[in-house]
Every structure is written in C-alpha cells, then in structure tokens.
Design a protein around this motif. Structure first.
Motif, PDB file in Angstrom:
ATOM      1  N   ARG A  51       0.236   1.985  -6.277  1.00 12.89           N
ATOM      2  CA  ARG A  51      -0.020   3.391  -5.961  1.00 12.89           C
ATOM      3  C   ARG A  51       0.518   3.750  -4.585  1.00 12.89           C
ATOM      4  O   ARG A  51       0.912   4.880  -4.353  1.00 12.89           O
ATOM      5  CB  ARG A  51      -1.519   3.678  -6.019  1.00 12.89           C
ATOM      6  CG  ARG A  51      -2.073   3.478  -7.426  1.00 12.89           C
ATOM      7  CD  ARG A  51      -3.537   3.756  -7.492  1.00 12.89           C
ATOM      8  NE  ARG A  51      -3.766   5.181  -7.306  1.00 12.89           N
ATOM      9  CZ  ARG A  51      -4.966   5.726  -7.284  1.00 12.89           C
ATOM     10  NH1 ARG A  51      -6.031   4.986  -7.425  1.00 12.89           N
ATOM     11  NH2 ARG A  51      -5.105   7.023  -7.107  1.00 12.89           N
ATOM     12  N   GLY A  52       0.501   2.785  -3.673  1.00 17.13           N
ATOM     13  CA  GLY A  52       0.989   3.022  -2.329  1.00 17.13           C
ATOM     14  C   GLY A  52       1.117   1.717  -1.580  1.00 17.13           C
ATOM     15  O   GLY A  52       0.505   0.711  -1.950  1.00 17.13           O
ATOM     16  N   HIS A  63       0.095  -3.789   3.322  1.00 15.56           N
ATOM     17  CA  HIS A  63      -1.061  -3.281   2.586  1.00 15.56           C
ATOM     18  C   HIS A  63      -0.552  -2.668   1.288  1.00 15.56           C
ATOM     19  O   HIS A  63       0.218  -1.714   1.305  1.00 15.56           O
ATOM     20  CB  HIS A  63      -1.793  -2.218   3.415  1.00 15.56           C
ATOM     21  CG  HIS A  63      -2.906  -1.550   2.685  1.00 15.56           C
ATOM     22  ND1 HIS A  63      -3.384  -0.321   3.067  1.00 15.56           N
ATOM     23  CD2 HIS A  63      -3.649  -1.905   1.606  1.00 15.56           C
ATOM     24  CE1 HIS A  63      -4.365   0.046   2.256  1.00 15.56           C
ATOM     25  NE2 HIS A  63      -4.538  -0.909   1.362  1.00 15.56           N
ATOM     26  N   LEU A  64      -0.969  -3.229   0.165  1.00 19.62           N
ATOM     27  CA  LEU A  64      -0.591  -2.719  -1.148  1.00 19.62           C
ATOM     28  C   LEU A  64      -1.835  -2.196  -1.841  1.00 19.62           C
ATOM     29  O   LEU A  64      -2.854  -2.887  -1.920  1.00 19.62           O
ATOM     30  CB  LEU A  64       0.046  -3.834  -1.985  1.00 19.62           C
ATOM     31  CG  LEU A  64       0.410  -3.467  -3.421  1.00 19.62           C
ATOM     32  CD1 LEU A  64       1.500  -2.404  -3.461  1.00 19.62           C
ATOM     33  CD2 LEU A  64       0.845  -4.709  -4.186  1.00 19.62           C
ATOM     34  N   ALA A 109       7.678  -3.289  -3.071  1.00 18.04           N
ATOM     35  CA  ALA A 109       6.246  -3.367  -3.373  1.00 18.04           C
ATOM     36  C   ALA A 109       5.845  -2.299  -4.383  1.00 18.04           C
ATOM     37  O   ALA A 109       5.020  -2.547  -5.264  1.00 18.04           O
ATOM     38  CB  ALA A 109       5.425  -3.227  -2.093  1.00 18.04           C
ATOM     39  N   MET A 110       6.451  -1.131  -4.285  1.00 14.21           N
ATOM     40  CA  MET A 110       6.122  -0.041  -5.204  1.00 14.21           C
ATOM     41  C   MET A 110       6.612  -0.298  -6.625  1.00 14.21           C
ATOM     42  O   MET A 110       6.170   0.366  -7.564  1.00 14.21           O
ATOM     43  CB  MET A 110       6.680   1.285  -4.676  1.00 14.21           C
ATOM     44  CG  MET A 110       5.951   1.815  -3.463  1.00 14.21           C
ATOM     45  SD  MET A 110       4.180   2.075  -3.743  1.00 14.21           S
ATOM     46  CE  MET A 110       4.235   3.433  -4.911  1.00 14.21           C
ATOM     47  N   TYR A 164      -7.353  -2.186  -6.410  1.00  6.66           N
ATOM     48  CA  TYR A 164      -7.326  -3.342  -5.534  1.00  6.66           C
ATOM     49  C   TYR A 164      -6.563  -2.965  -4.272  1.00  6.66           C
ATOM     50  O   TYR A 164      -5.602  -2.189  -4.334  1.00  6.66           O
ATOM     51  CB  TYR A 164      -6.577  -4.526  -6.167  1.00  6.66           C
ATOM     52  CG  TYR A 164      -7.161  -5.068  -7.426  1.00  6.66           C
ATOM     53  CD1 TYR A 164      -8.380  -5.749  -7.420  1.00  6.66           C
ATOM     54  CD2 TYR A 164      -6.479  -4.938  -8.630  1.00  6.66           C
ATOM     55  CE1 TYR A 164      -8.904  -6.281  -8.586  1.00  6.66           C
ATOM     56  CE2 TYR A 164      -6.997  -5.472  -9.802  1.00  6.66           C
ATOM     57  CZ  TYR A 164      -8.205  -6.132  -9.770  1.00  6.66           C
ATOM     58  OH  TYR A 164      -8.714  -6.656 -10.921  1.00  6.66           O
ATOM     59  N   HIS A 165      -6.954  -3.544  -3.161  1.00  4.90           N
ATOM     60  CA  HIS A 165      -6.201  -3.440  -1.920  1.00  4.90           C
ATOM     61  C   HIS A 165      -5.856  -4.878  -1.524  1.00  4.90           C
ATOM     62  O   HIS A 165      -6.750  -5.710  -1.364  1.00  4.90           O
ATOM     63  CB  HIS A 165      -7.030  -2.795  -0.811  1.00  4.90           C
ATOM     64  CG  HIS A 165      -7.378  -1.381  -1.101  1.00  4.90           C
ATOM     65  ND1 HIS A 165      -6.615  -0.335  -0.636  1.00  4.90           N
ATOM     66  CD2 HIS A 165      -8.387  -0.838  -1.831  1.00  4.90           C
ATOM     67  CE1 HIS A 165      -7.152   0.793  -1.057  1.00  4.90           C
ATOM     68  NE2 HIS A 165      -8.227   0.514  -1.782  1.00  4.90           N
ATOM     69  N   VAL A 166      -4.569  -5.155  -1.400  1.00  7.40           N
ATOM     70  CA  VAL A 166      -4.121  -6.482  -1.011  1.00  7.40           C
ATOM     71  C   VAL A 166      -3.473  -6.353   0.358  1.00  7.40           C
ATOM     72  O   VAL A 166      -2.551  -5.556   0.541  1.00  7.40           O
ATOM     73  CB  VAL A 166      -3.121  -7.067  -2.025  1.00  7.40           C
ATOM     74  CG1 VAL A 166      -2.726  -8.481  -1.621  1.00  7.40           C
ATOM     75  CG2 VAL A 166      -3.692  -7.034  -3.433  1.00  7.40           C
TER      76      VAL A 166
END
Length: 135
Positions: free
Chosen positions: A18-19, A108-109, A11-12, A91-93
C-alpha cells in the motif's frame, strides 16, 4: 545498484503493498516515500515508524546472543534486522538498512493483510536493503 526511488518502487511491486518509505530512524525524516501513507500523512507516518525503530534498536535485550552487551556505535548495525507490526487489516514491516555512514535508516513497508505475503515481503526487503545505495 538501486537508489532510494528505485528501491521504493520495487517495494511497491510486492503483493499487497500500500505504501513504502525510507526513514532516518534517528531524526524521523522520510528520505523518500511512495504510495499511500498510514493515517494519510507521510511525514507523521515516518516520525512514528522512526520512534518504533529507535525503541527496538536501542534495547539491549534484542542484541544477538553473540553480543550480550548490545554494543552500539557508528560502525555497528542495530541489533534488530526487522520489525513486524500487525493489525486487523495490515502489516507494517520495518527493515533496518546498513549504511556506510551511520546505519540509521529503515525501510517501512505497509502491506494490506488480505493480499500481502509477509514472508515474501521480509525476504525482498532484506534483498533491497543489501542493494540500496544511499548517496
């Protein structure tokens, strides 16, 4: 098939990441984290992401059209596939992950808005969620 650490590292590698965290949305516990955390605290971010995921997953209005009752149970996935929250700079996905035990896990990305590609992130998170092995 990747485990938690491999999934989060993958994911990173997404543009603008970012996290990332894998969160149990029932308990609010982070099962794994990598990178930065919104607000600077991974545990607080996990708890808050879990609250948002739980609110969406428990609402019958979000059930698919072929499931008007919004049936839920240990063997039924949440009615929501993913959630996208946006603010001025990110954005938060949150992608719900189907599991063989209780289905209460969400990826959570956190993406930087300027560098992130929201469509690509949704596609890749869906792929990661399918391959993720929780042991």
């Amino acid at each position: 098939m990747p485990g938690i650490d491999e999934c989060l590292l993958e994911a990173m590698r997404l543009p603008g990441a970012r996290g990332a965290a894998l969160v149990d949305w029932i308990s609010g516990l982070a099962l794994g984290t990598v990178g930065e955390s919104p607000g600077g605290d991974h545990e607080t971010a996990a708890t808050e992401a879990a609250e948002i995921a739980r609110l969406a997953a428990e609402q019958h209005v979000f059930a698919p059209a072929d499931d008007p009752d919004g049936a839920s149970g240990a063997d039924v996935d949440p009615p929501v596939e993913d959630l996208i929250l946006s603010n001025r700079d990110s954005y938060h996905v949150l992608r719900f992950v189907g599991t063989s035990f209780d289905g209460s896990v969400v990826l959570h990305l956190w993406l930087a808005r300027a560098e992130g590609n929201l469509a690509l992130a949704r596609i890749r998170l869906a792929e990661m969620a399918e391959r993720l092995v929780l042991a």
